[in-house]
Scaffold this active site. Structure first.
Site, mmCIF file in Angstrom:
data_model
loop_
_atom_site.group_PDB
_atom_site.id
_atom_site.type_symbol
_atom_site.label_atom_id
_atom_site.label_comp_id
_atom_site.label_asym_id
_atom_site.label_seq_id
_atom_site.Cartn_x
_atom_site.Cartn_y
_atom_site.Cartn_z
ATOM 1 N N HIS A 1 3.893 6.741 8.665
ATOM 2 C CA HIS A 1 4.277 7.804 9.588
ATOM 3 C C HIS A 1 5.150 7.268 10.723
ATOM 4 O O HIS A 1 6.190 7.862 11.058
ATOM 5 C CB HIS A 1 3.025 8.462 10.169
ATOM 6 C CG HIS A 1 2.242 9.254 9.168
ATOM 7 N ND1 HIS A 1 1.023 9.830 9.459
ATOM 8 C CD2 HIS A 1 2.502 9.568 7.875
ATOM 9 C CE1 HIS A 1 0.571 10.467 8.382
ATOM 10 N NE2 HIS A 1 1.454 10.311 7.417
ATOM 11 N N SER B 1 4.637 12.531 3.570
ATOM 12 C CA SER B 1 4.472 12.594 5.027
ATOM 13 C C SER B 1 5.359 11.600 5.758
ATOM 14 O O SER B 1 5.843 11.890 6.859
ATOM 15 C CB SER B 1 3.003 12.385 5.406
ATOM 16 O OG SER B 1 2.506 11.178 4.867
#
Length: 499
Positions: free
Chosen positions: A469, A417
């Site tokens: 992230h 991610s």
């Protein structure tokens, strides 16, 4: 016929290669549950996909056809899952032995009645695991494994397991309290445990449960050969090696599924145009599965994306074959295989900054990240080229890993991610600097706003590494801005041709 053939073929395959030859080093839940769920998709897509299109089914964008595919998969998977219990039961008899030392001499046995045995209850070993499962890791599972040696053998263990499940959204203080209470209560129960209240023993196959007992033994005996250890779970019910209930359930489940599918096939009318195409062996007009296979072609239109998808899948398959759990591997397992944590990086294990970007916390985590990767591939790869696409993934993944260890002192971070958010960052830069058309800017803006917003929101209450992230997103935006200022006009020309 497809359903019956799939059930019989897998059961025979399982019986030969797993039960008789022992050549499948996979955990029991994969063989009993996940393989029976996955294999029907292959059968339906290969043999039934074109035939479903012969039916005139209502639905938007092919949703009706997908619904039929899903129903057929379920009709095959249900009896296939149920049948595994019957295959197991008919493959093993109850073997009676005089002592536990005789068990080590018997190969292929699973159920044993031991006429005489003693336990060394003062030498019990234990191991605790903590796993998160469920949607958004909302469930926290405690498992305590007690392995007690049986006299007369150096490799046979009596096994007792205690379990407790709580809500993972509780406060850290409350979870610590629940954990302490679980250990205290289980320890008291084990101190009064009756080792001799047993009808027969089941030798544990490769599974999460067996791993727990292996870890208990390995803590005390680090050099022990785990493959030579035999772990026996006590059973207090009567043994039934021919479980005809499971056979009956398999047949009933198969018939119910077949009846439902028959009704679904009879109700719609036949599409004569598709029938003519089918008779002439012509390909489907709109074949989503074929398009999907083209998308995964490493020498096709999306070379870089295909390579990254396959790398993530291959790493996951390697994890499964070396024994990690299919759904929820433990933090220690993830760290051992290459997860990212500050302590290891400061000790010189810099390779973890990259390796952690290809490791996932179970199949659902992998699937979720692959969806994000697919979106990035479609909207980005052909604009910047497949080599730059792969390079952005790697560079942003490393920056995401650095952000994670900077923010978290003792958190094991894994998953693609962070790298994918780097690709999102490039897309964001292309939207901000007007590489995308007005329509595409709105579409990308809405999508990224939802993904980034939900990620930040879940990161406040769930086990989401927002530091990775954000680190990936910022590094991707910077790289995207560099692309824009270096080659703005050519990017706009490519965007017009692509979209």
């Amino acid at each position: 016929m497809v359903s019956l053939g799939t059930v019989i073929s897998y059961c025979f395959f399982r019986w030969v290669f797993d039960i008789k030859l022992g050549l499948l080093p996979l955990k029991k839940d994969i063989l009993d549950l996940w393989m029976p769920i996955i294999l029907p998709w292959i059968s339906v897509l290969i043999w039934l996909r074109k035939r479903i299109r012969l039916l005139r089914i209502r639905g938007k964008g092919g949703d009706g056809y997908f619904g039929y595919q899903f129903a057929m998969v379920a009709a095959i998977a249900a009896p296939l899952v149920v049948s595994q219990e019957y295959v197991d039961k008919i493959s093993y008899d109850l073997i009676e032995v005089n002592s536990v030392s005789d068990i080590s001499k018997i190969k292929g046995g699973k159920y044993f009645k031991v006429n005489s045995f003693d336990v060394e209850d003062n030498a019990s070993l234990f191991h605790v695991t903590v796993r998160t499962t469920g949607k958004y890791n909302g469930t926290l599972n405690f498992n305590l494994f007690y392995a007690t040696p049986l006299r007369g053998s150096t490799s046979v263990w009596h096994c007792v397991e205690y379990k407790r499940t709580i809500n993972n959204n509780l406060s850290k203080q409350r979870k610590n309290l629940e954990y302490s209470n679980f250990l205290d209560r289980s320890s008291k129960e084990f101190n009064t445990y009756n080792f001799y209240a047993v009808t027969y023993f089941e030798k544990l196959a490769i599974s999460k449960e067996r791993d727990g007992f292996v870890n208990a033994v390995e803590k005390e005996y680090p050099g022990v050969n785990a493959n030579n250890q035999i772990f026996l779970a006590p059973k207090i019910v009567a043994f039934k090696n021919k479980n005809y209930n499971s056979l009956r359930n398999t047949v009933v489940t198969f018939l119910i599924g077949a009846l439902i599918i028959l009704i679904m096939i009879i109700l719609p009318k036949i599409d004569k145009n598709e029938l003519n195409r089918f008779k002439r062996n012509k390909p489907l007009k709109d074949d989503d599965f074929k398009d999907f296979l083209e998308f995964l072609n490493p020498i096709g239109a999306y070379k870089g994306g295909a390579v990254l998808i396959f790398l993530n899948i291959i790493v996951f398959l390697v994890m499964i074959f070396i024994g990690l759990d299919f759904v929820s591997p433990t933090t220690k397992e993830l760290l051992d295989i290459g997860g990212n944590r500050r302590q290891e990086i400061l000790n010189g294990e810099y390779w973890r900054l990259l390796s952690s970007n290809f490791i996932h916390i179970g199949v659902f985590h992998l699937f979720q990240n692959l969806l994000g990767l697919v979106f990035s591939i479609v909207f980005l790869e052909n604009l910047i080229g497949y080599m730059k696409f792969i390079l952005v993934y790697i560079v942003c993944g490393i920056f995401a890993s650095l952000a994670s260890i900077y923010w978290h002192e003792d958190v094991v971070s894994v998953g693609a991610s962070g790298a994918i958010f780097g690709l999102f960052g490039v897309m964001l830069a292309f939207a901000v600097f007007k590489i995308f058309s007005d329509y595409m800017r709105k579409f990308v803006g809405i999508f990224l706003g939802l993904v980034i917003g939900l990620s930040l929101l879940f990161g406040m209450v769930k086990s989401v590494d927002n530091a990775a992230h954000i680190g990936g997103l910022i590094s991707g935006f910077v790289i995207g801005a560099i692309f824009v200022f270096a080659n703005k006009e050519q990017l706009r020309i490519k965007e017009k041709k692509e979209f």
